[in-house]
Design a protein around this motif. Structure first.
Motif: not given
Length: 217
Positions: A43, A77-78, A82-83, A86
């Motif tokens: 990551e 989480k890149t 990424h949010r 998720s």
């Protein structure tokens, strides 16, 4: 209008970071010791670095071992999305009564399912307990050329005619390449969100557990 402009900008940046390794020298393999790679160390390369690494990796030997295995999944989480990735993975992709993606269950015969954590339930004594993981969102494992760079990879087909996935999940495709034995870096995409150049990055790690003992975290 402002929200749409912001979303379009984030998608553009996400795609641009994915295209970047195609336009420059691919040297990401020198940035990390692959034999000791962990999801955290991968990551740290960032989205462009991870995709650059992915272009350099071999397809590996995902189906060489007889049996069925659980691969613990970690979303990277890149990138600017990424949010959103998720949220989609854990909340929308998860089937009813589940709320977290745990990884993938892969059989040497070429079949597989995603594995999810069920919602917490109340036990008979009123204490929280966790039920067994849920397997859903079936796929077929195949070996072939990537849609991104035409090099060999393993890809997970969610719409091979035998799966029961509905839109938009039937438009999914995961492309995997081996970081080291037992660990794969994946690019997951959906046709509904732009296809392979707007991929989400994840890592799969092979676990030495029986299918009935898949850990629920």
């Amino acid at each position: 209008t402002a929200l749409l402009v912001l979303l379009a900008t984030m998608i553009f940046v996400n795609v641009a970071q994915g295209l970047h390794p195609l336009l420059v020298a691919k040297s990401s393999t020198a940035d990390i010791n692959l034999e000791e790679a962990t999801p955290e160390s991968l990551e740290s390369l960032g989205r462009s670095g991870l995709i650059g690494l992915w272009h350099n990796l071999p397809a590996g030997a995902l189906l060489n071992d007889d049996g069925a295995f659980f691969y613990r999944g970690t979303l990277m989480k890149t990138g600017p999305l990424h949010r959103a990735t998720s949220f989609i993975t854990h909340n929308l992709f998860s089937p009813r009564d589940c709320d977290f993606w745990l990884g993938k269950f892969i059989e040497s015969s070429g079949g597989g399912q995603n594995v999810f954590k069920p919602h917490r339930a109340q036990g008979a004594a009123g204490k929280n307990r966790r039920d067994s993981p849920v397997r859903s969102r079936d796929f077929c494992v195949r070996q072939g050329n990537s849609r991104i760079d035409r090099r060999p990879c393993f890809y997970l087909d969610y719409n091979d005619g035998r799966r029961k996935n509905r839109f938009p999940w039937n438009g999914m495709r995961d492309e995997l390449r081996m970081v080291r034995p037992g660990m794969y870096l994946g690019l997951g995409s959906m046709s509904a969100t732009g296809g392979p150049f707007n991929s989400a990055l994840f890592v799969l790690e092979k676990q030495k557990v029986a299918p009935s003992r898949i850990p629920v975290r």
